[in-house]
Each structure stands twice: as structure tokens, then as C-alpha cells.
Design an enzyme around this catalytic site. Sequence first.
Site, PDB file in Angstrom:
ATOM      1  N   LYS A  55     -32.822  73.002   5.247  1.00 38.97           N
ATOM      2  CA  LYS A  55     -33.874  72.695   4.066  1.00 38.97           C
ATOM      3  C   LYS A  55     -33.130  72.885   3.044  1.00 38.97           C
ATOM      4  O   LYS A  55     -32.143  73.592   2.753  1.00 38.97           O
ATOM      5  CB  LYS A  55     -34.531  74.089   4.421  1.00 38.97           C
ATOM      6  CG  LYS A  55     -36.057  74.299   3.225  1.00 38.97           C
ATOM      7  CD  LYS A  55     -36.593  75.743   3.377  1.00 38.97           C
ATOM      8  CE  LYS A  55     -37.267  75.974   4.603  1.00 38.97           C
ATOM      9  NZ  LYS A  55     -37.852  77.192   4.783  1.00 38.97           N
ATOM     10  N   CYS A  67     -33.010  67.358 -13.494  1.00 37.84           N
ATOM     11  CA  CYS A  67     -33.200  65.995 -13.756  1.00 37.84           C
ATOM     12  C   CYS A  67     -31.974  65.158 -14.347  1.00 37.84           C
ATOM     13  O   CYS A  67     -31.381  65.788 -15.460  1.00 37.84           O
ATOM     14  CB  CYS A  67     -34.424  65.887 -14.670  1.00 37.84           C
ATOM     15  SG  CYS A  67     -35.137  64.254 -15.163  1.00 37.84           S
ATOM     16  N   CYS A 114     -35.499  68.200 -11.502  1.00 38.10           N
ATOM     17  CA  CYS A 114     -35.857  67.118 -10.915  1.00 38.10           C
ATOM     18  C   CYS A 114     -37.009  67.297  -9.863  1.00 38.10           C
ATOM     19  O   CYS A 114     -37.125  68.417  -9.120  1.00 38.10           O
ATOM     20  CB  CYS A 114     -34.633  66.419 -10.115  1.00 38.10           C
ATOM     21  SG  CYS A 114     -35.066  64.939  -9.205  1.00 38.10           S
ATOM     22  N   CYS A 148     -38.285  64.441  -8.413  1.00 40.93           N
ATOM     23  CA  CYS A 148     -38.293  62.864  -7.624  1.00 40.93           C
ATOM     24  C   CYS A 148     -37.370  62.780  -6.689  1.00 40.93           C
ATOM     25  O   CYS A 148     -37.208  61.866  -5.871  1.00 40.93           O
ATOM     26  CB  CYS A 148     -38.009  61.614  -8.459  1.00 40.93           C
ATOM     27  SG  CYS A 148     -36.403  61.648  -9.119  1.00 40.93           S
TER      28      CYS A 148
END
Length: 136
Positions: free
Chosen positions: A81, A109, A98, A100
Site C-alpha cells: 500500500k 504534483c 498529486c 493522478c
Amino acid sequence: MMETVHIFVKSSLPKYLRSLNVPKSFAGFANLSGEDWLNLCPLFFCTAVFVMAVYRIFLGGSRRKNKLPKVNQSLMKEDSKVVTQMDIEDIGDKIAFCRCWRSKKFPLCDGAHNRHNAESGDNVGPLLLRRAEGEK
Ligand code: FES
């Protein structure tokens, strides 16, 4: 209902199977007539359906668990994890996290979401945190 099944299994199916012109070798398939091939079609079809059903039952179940695409494509795959912990004092006045999962500086990010969005048509972006004015 059972009478129909009984007739099919005991009479119709054996008659059909006996009527088939099944060659003794694979080369013999080349000598079959069009009618022979037509007679073999139900057998091939039923065999294909049976094989597909067995395949789906025994292999499809394990695949179904992973049907959804993975969000995390490459980050820290060795970990079970991905968890990131930061102290609030270390964040400073402004920080972009971030969301994405494509940043090379994850969990921060680095703008990689722009390329991802352009290539995929997605619309993901960072989580922007900033201190309120006068707060410290
Ligand atoms: S790089 Fe992932 S949200 Fe910006």
C-alpha cells in the site's frame, strides 16, 4: 421435460453421433464433403460453447477481480500500500499533491497530470493546499 431430455440423450444424440463422418486422422478432414462439414457444425459449436463455459468458469473468476484498471501504474509497486506521511509544519505556504499517480515527485504534483489528461481525455489535477493569510 425429463422425457424430452431422456429421448435426446438415449436416442437422438447417439443417432446424430453415429451419423457423423468423423475422419480417423486430421488429414481425413480434407476429404470431407460439404454435407459432412455441415453435419459436424453442431458438434463443433457445442464443443466450442462447452470449452468456453469451462474456461470462463475456471479462469474467468480469477480475472474478474482485476477487471478495473489500476490507478497506480508504477509507483512503489513493491509496497502492499502506498502511504505518505508529512508533518504539517513542513508543508510551507502552498503545496500541490498529486492525484493522478503519474508524478515523478509523488506524492507531490510535478505537472505530469497535464500530459496524462492530453493523452487520455481525463481531467485529473492536483490537490492544492495553501495557508490562509495571516496563519502560521
Ligand atoms: S502530477 Fe499528478 S496531479 Fe499533477
